[in-house]
Scaffold this motif. Structure first.
Motif, PDB file in Angstrom:
ATOM      1  N   UNK A 195     101.634 -10.445 143.072  1.00  0.00           N
ATOM      2  CA  UNK A 195     103.074 -10.406 143.327  1.00  0.00           C
ATOM      3  C   UNK A 195     103.858 -10.249 142.027  1.00  0.00           C
ATOM      4  N   UNK A 196     103.308 -10.803 140.949  1.00  0.00           N
ATOM      5  CA  UNK A 196     103.967 -10.722 139.652  1.00  0.00           C
ATOM      6  C   UNK A 196     102.907 -10.784 138.577  1.00  0.00           C
ATOM      7  N   UNK A 197     103.065  -9.978 137.525  1.00  0.00           N
ATOM      8  CA  UNK A 197     102.126  -9.967 136.405  1.00  0.00           C
ATOM      9  C   UNK A 197     102.851 -10.438 135.152  1.00  0.00           C
ATOM     10  N   UNK A 198     102.326 -11.516 134.554  1.00  0.00           N
ATOM     11  CA  UNK A 198     102.844 -12.027 133.286  1.00  0.00           C
ATOM     12  C   UNK A 198     101.855 -11.696 132.173  1.00  0.00           C
ATOM     13  N   UNK A 199     102.387 -11.367 131.005  1.00  0.00           N
ATOM     14  CA  UNK A 199     101.547 -11.134 129.822  1.00  0.00           C
ATOM     15  C   UNK A 199     102.288 -11.633 128.599  1.00  0.00           C
ATOM     16  N   UNK A 200     101.543 -12.112 127.630  1.00  0.00           N
ATOM     17  CA  UNK A 200     102.155 -12.406 126.337  1.00  0.00           C
ATOM     18  C   UNK A 200     102.471 -11.066 125.667  1.00  0.00           C
ATOM     19  N   UNK A 201     103.503 -11.005 124.857  1.00  0.00           N
ATOM     20  CA  UNK A 201     103.791  -9.743 124.159  1.00  0.00           C
ATOM     21  C   UNK A 201     102.605  -9.224 123.357  1.00  0.00           C
ATOM     22  N   UNK A 202     101.704 -10.121 122.923  1.00  0.00           N
ATOM     23  CA  UNK A 202     100.546  -9.714 122.125  1.00  0.00           C
ATOM     24  C   UNK A 202      99.269  -9.562 122.938  1.00  0.00           C
ATOM     25  N   UNK A 203      99.360  -9.679 124.250  1.00  0.00           N
ATOM     26  CA  UNK A 203      98.210  -9.386 125.107  1.00  0.00           C
ATOM     27  C   UNK A 203      97.798  -7.923 124.927  1.00  0.00           C
ATOM     28  N   UNK A 204      96.506  -7.661 125.050  1.00  0.00           N
ATOM     29  CA  UNK A 204      96.005  -6.281 125.056  1.00  0.00           C
ATOM     30  C   UNK A 204      95.700  -5.915 126.498  1.00  0.00           C
ATOM     31  N   UNK A 205      96.334  -4.864 126.992  1.00  0.00           N
ATOM     32  CA  UNK A 205      96.150  -4.500 128.390  1.00  0.00           C
ATOM     33  C   UNK A 205      96.188  -2.982 128.551  1.00  0.00           C
ATOM     34  N   UNK A 226      98.410   5.994 131.610  1.00  0.00           N
ATOM     35  CA  UNK A 226      97.014   5.599 131.783  1.00  0.00           C
ATOM     36  C   UNK A 226      96.133   6.415 130.835  1.00  0.00           C
ATOM     37  N   UNK A 227      95.205   7.195 131.386  1.00  0.00           N
ATOM     38  CA  UNK A 227      94.306   8.046 130.619  1.00  0.00           C
ATOM     39  C   UNK A 227      93.531   7.268 129.558  1.00  0.00           C
ATOM     40  N   UNK A 228      93.290   5.974 129.890  1.00  0.00           N
ATOM     41  CA  UNK A 228      92.477   5.145 129.002  1.00  0.00           C
ATOM     42  C   UNK A 228      93.226   4.528 127.845  1.00  0.00           C
ATOM     43  N   UNK A 229      94.547   4.690 127.780  1.00  0.00           N
ATOM     44  CA  UNK A 229      95.281   4.197 126.614  1.00  0.00           C
ATOM     45  C   UNK A 229      95.535   2.689 126.704  1.00  0.00           C
ATOM     46  N   UNK A 230      95.416   2.021 125.560  1.00  0.00           N
ATOM     47  CA  UNK A 230      95.611   0.577 125.458  1.00  0.00           C
ATOM     48  C   UNK A 230      97.024   0.295 124.970  1.00  0.00           C
ATOM     49  N   UNK A 231      97.632  -0.772 125.537  1.00  0.00           N
ATOM     50  CA  UNK A 231      98.986  -1.163 125.153  1.00  0.00           C
ATOM     51  C   UNK A 231      99.022  -2.650 124.830  1.00  0.00           C
ATOM     52  N   UNK A 232      99.990  -3.041 124.018  1.00  0.00           N
ATOM     53  CA  UNK A 232     100.274  -4.468 123.870  1.00  0.00           C
ATOM     54  C   UNK A 232     101.014  -4.926 125.125  1.00  0.00           C
ATOM     55  N   UNK A 233     101.118  -6.227 125.322  1.00  0.00           N
ATOM     56  CA  UNK A 233     101.822  -6.730 126.495  1.00  0.00           C
ATOM     57  C   UNK A 233     103.265  -6.268 126.546  1.00  0.00           C
ATOM     58  N   UNK A 234     103.929  -6.272 125.375  1.00  0.00           N
ATOM     59  CA  UNK A 234     105.327  -5.839 125.322  1.00  0.00           C
ATOM     60  C   UNK A 234     105.446  -4.363 125.665  1.00  0.00           C
ATOM     61  N   UNK A 235     104.528  -3.544 125.146  1.00  0.00           N
ATOM     62  CA  UNK A 235     104.546  -2.107 125.431  1.00  0.00           C
ATOM     63  C   UNK A 235     104.235  -1.841 126.902  1.00  0.00           C
ATOM     64  N   UNK A 236     103.323  -2.647 127.481  1.00  0.00           N
ATOM     65  CA  UNK A 236     102.979  -2.485 128.895  1.00  0.00           C
ATOM     66  C   UNK A 236     104.169  -2.817 129.784  1.00  0.00           C
ATOM     67  N   UNK A 237     104.961  -3.809 129.406  1.00  0.00           N
ATOM     68  CA  UNK A 237     106.151  -4.140 130.192  1.00  0.00           C
ATOM     69  C   UNK A 237     107.152  -2.991 130.153  1.00  0.00           C
ATOM     70  N   UNK A 238     107.321  -2.383 128.991  1.00  0.00           N
ATOM     71  CA  UNK A 238     108.244  -1.258 128.875  1.00  0.00           C
ATOM     72  C   UNK A 238     107.827  -0.101 129.771  1.00  0.00           C
ATOM     73  N   UNK A 239     106.533  -0.010 130.057  1.00  0.00           N
ATOM     74  CA  UNK A 239     105.998   1.094 130.845  1.00  0.00           C
ATOM     75  C   UNK A 239     105.719   0.714 132.293  1.00  0.00           C
ATOM     76  N   UNK A 240     106.159  -0.460 132.696  1.00  0.00           N
ATOM     77  CA  UNK A 240     106.051  -0.852 134.097  1.00  0.00           C
ATOM     78  C   UNK A 240     104.694  -1.337 134.535  1.00  0.00           C
ATOM     79  N   UNK A 241     103.769  -1.605 133.602  1.00  0.00           N
ATOM     80  CA  UNK A 241     102.455  -2.113 133.975  1.00  0.00           C
ATOM     81  C   UNK A 241     102.448  -3.638 134.053  1.00  0.00           C
TER      82      UNK A 241
END
Length: 632
Positions: free
Chosen positions: A427-437, A516-531
């Motif tokens: 229902x909701x995804x939380x990540x630290x800004x420094x998480x690798x996802x 996607x396409x296998x790219x890794x993001x930080x948690x903060x970057x993933x939030x900016x991209x809707x993941x």
């Protein structure tokens, strides 16, 4: 009517001798069994009777937090193994649970018996910056309560220093060292060694130019795409690290960065003295030995001649026992259940510290079937793994939601590839800004060794009933037609992955493919991209889950970790080894050492993931993997 068999005198003698021997064997074994049972019962009764409860804390106690070993979400060894290792003084597999550190700091913040904290983190092995930032936040909150934190270390890594920096005063040994150096990710590349030297041909099948996990096997250096992606997310994590240190130490991030850039000149100016250099950079407040720090705490607190340190103290484990002894009866309050998914995702039933398609699904199913559980937090710290096992777990998340129980994901240090797969339906995804996802991608890899065998004069030949019989035998060259079959399977896996993410995140497949396409993001970057939906730690996820289940204030519900239960024998051995008498008895016991040796595989680092995947395909000729070799 059958006549009884008549034996001769010789046969009668040997039969009688055998009966005597058999009786004697059974008698000795029974005596040994009941003797050992009686001995264990005596030790158990004495240990329980001599426990005397937990000694209460006295006023003005210093809480000594000196964790040793890996910082983990969940222990990777059972209680008996940990207790035996402790009794034998074996520290090779030491671990400290993140939840225990956070629980102790939160309780100590308002505990009138705790006056200050002595923080020693130079034996802690950090696993990533997301979990470290959780502990750092708890330390900062403790400090804001008005209580003092004194940090001391002999040698500290930059990860350990993130925690020490939260203290009011930071000291390092005059002969110690502390250097901030930055984040780096360097790997070995085996193409030339494998293909040219050994004759191993590695066939790679993947979707996504950023899916770099397989590059070391087919390239001599990192690809342009891999370097671009890694530097992008690492720069974000590193800048946040500098900002966190700067805020705690009341300097600027620019000053810290300048100190790293001019490190050779700075260390030379300090006469090669690393401790002095750290003092000049304002990373520490002074240079003191351990004895001097202990004298300082005895002077500020309460001297205690009976304590090794010389001041009134309680260590982390002792304080956790205090907290456990104070717990009120739980009653039938509604629960927010926490299920930990830490480690590689593999098929079947896996031990703690790893994620099993069946075992982790069973824990989620237990939460779904328990009427007292009203919401679930799935704590994910995983680089991913097998696609099928990941899908099994995702289905259980979906089933929880269908049963009306909210599911919130809390990402730890790493929730990439398959780790994201099991998270996406929450229902909701939380990540630290420094998480690798991120790392949404699929790959497959098949090594073939006919050229290797030819080097020693060995060749493979034979016949099959179809053109594809024996096609996956690695001692034969890979048929290009088989390669097309495998790539089709990988393409389908990627399509499934992006399609499921698009459906879960209410986005188009094209939008997901773009990030996607296998790219890794930080948690903060993933939030900016809707993941990712929100930035925050485990506490924020627990609060969200309780709110979604309408459970009210924290005192109206309780948090319960759903984990595998230890066996009765494991519980008995844990209690035995944990007692003073049991520990003394087992310390020099060959029996204990043999038991520990048998359990060591659960405590050691996981086997190489790809090697395991290659050897365990459950009968399938091809096994798609959603795994990320990411980290630093």
């Amino acid at each position: 009517m059958n006549q009884p068999v008549r034996r001769g005198p010789i046969a009668t003698f040997f039969v009688g001798l055998w009966d005597v021997m058999n009786f004697t064997r059974k008698l000795i074994l029974n005596l040994l069994f009941f003797g050992l049972l009686f001995l264990f019962l005596i030790i158990f009764v004495v240990a329980v009777g001599s426990g005397g409860g937990v000694k209460p804390l006295t006023e003005r106690t210093t809480l000594v937090i000196a964790p040793e070993g890996r910082l983990v979400e969940q222990y990777t060894a059972d209680p008996a193994t940990r207790a035996l290792a402790k009794a034998l003084g074996d520290k090779s597999g030491d671990e400290v649970q993140l939840r225990d550190l956070l629980r102790a700091l939160e309780a100590a913040r308002t505990d009138k018996k705790i006056e200050r904290v002595l923080l020693r983190v130079d034996k802690l092995e950090p696993s990533g910056y997301a979990s470290l930032r959780d502990v750092a936040a708890a330390l900062a909150k403790f400090r804001q309560s008005g209580k003092q934190i004194v940090a001391f270390g002999e040698n500290m890594s930059q990860g350990q220093y993130l925690l020490a920096a939260q203290a009011n005063e930071v000291y390092i040994d005059p002969m110690g060292a502390l250097i901030l150096e930055g984040l780096g990710r360097y790997r070995q590349y085996y193409r030339q060694g494998l293909q040219e030297k050994l004759g191993v041909d590695v066939h790679v099948f993947k979707v996504g130019e950023y899916k770099s996990a397989v590059e070391p096997f087919v390239l001599d250096a990192a690809s342009k795409e891999a370097k671009e992606a890694d530097l992008y997310w690492m720069s974000d994590v590193w800048q946040r690290f500098l900002d966190d240190i700067a805020k705690a130490r009341k300097v600027t991030a620019a000053q810290l960065a300048a100190g790293i850039d001019t490190m050779p000149e700075g260390i030379a100016a300090a006469g090669g003295d690393l401790a002095k250099f750290a003092l000049q950079q304002k990373l520490v407040d002074g240079l003191k030995t351990q004895e001097q720090v202990e004298d300082l705490l005895a002077e500020r607190g309460v001297a205690d001649e009976d304590a090794d340190s010389g001041f009134r103290e309680v260590d982390l484990n002792g304080y956790l026992l205090q907290l456990d002894s104070r717990r009120p009866a739980l009653g039938q309050r509604p629960q927010v259940a926490v299920v930990v998914a830490e480690g590689e995702i593999t098929d079947g039933d896996q031990p703690a510290g790893r994620v099993g398609g069946e075992s982790t699904s069973a824990l989620l199913r237990e939460a779904r079937d328990d009427d007292d559980v009203k919401a679930v937090v799935l704590r994910v710290d995983s680089p991913g793994g097998g696609v099928f096992a990941s899908e099994q777990i995702r289905r259980e998340v979906a089933a929880l939601k269908a049963a009306g129980k909210p599911v919130v994901v809390s990402m730890g240090d790493l929730a990439a590839s398959g780790g994201y797969w099991i998270s996406m339906n929450a229902d909701r995804i939380y990540a630290d800004p420094s998480t690798i996802t991120g790392s949404i991608g699929i790959f497959g890899m098949i090594p073939t060794v006919p050229r290797t065998l030819e080097k020693i004069g060995v060749r493979t030949d034979g016949v099959g009933t179809t053109r594809f019989a024996g096609a996956f035998d690695i001692t034969r060259p890979l048929d290009p037609a088989v390669g097309r079959v495998i790539q089709s399977i990988i393409d389908k896996g990627y399509s499934d992955f992006t399609g499921k993410v698009a459906d879960a995140r209410k986005r188009s497949v094209e939008e997901i493919d773009a990030v996607a396409r296998g790219r890794v993001w930080s948690g903060a970057q993933a939030k900016e991209r809707g993941l990712v939906d929100e930035l925050g730690g485990l506490e924020a996820a627990l609060t969200d889950a309780a709110k979604r289940a309408k459970l009210g204030e924290p005192d109206k519900y309780r948090v319960r970790y759903i984990e595998k239960e230890a066996s009765p024998f494991s519980q008995f051995m844990s209690g035995l080894a944990g007692s003073h008498i049991g520990a003394a008895m087992l310390k020099d016991s060959d029996l204990a050492r043999s038991l520990l040796a048998r359990s060591l595989p659960e405590m050691e680092a996981h086997l190489r993931f790809v090697d395991e995947a290659v050897h365990d395909r459950n009968g399938a000729p091809v096994k798609a993997l959603a795994y990320c070799f990411c980290g630093y």
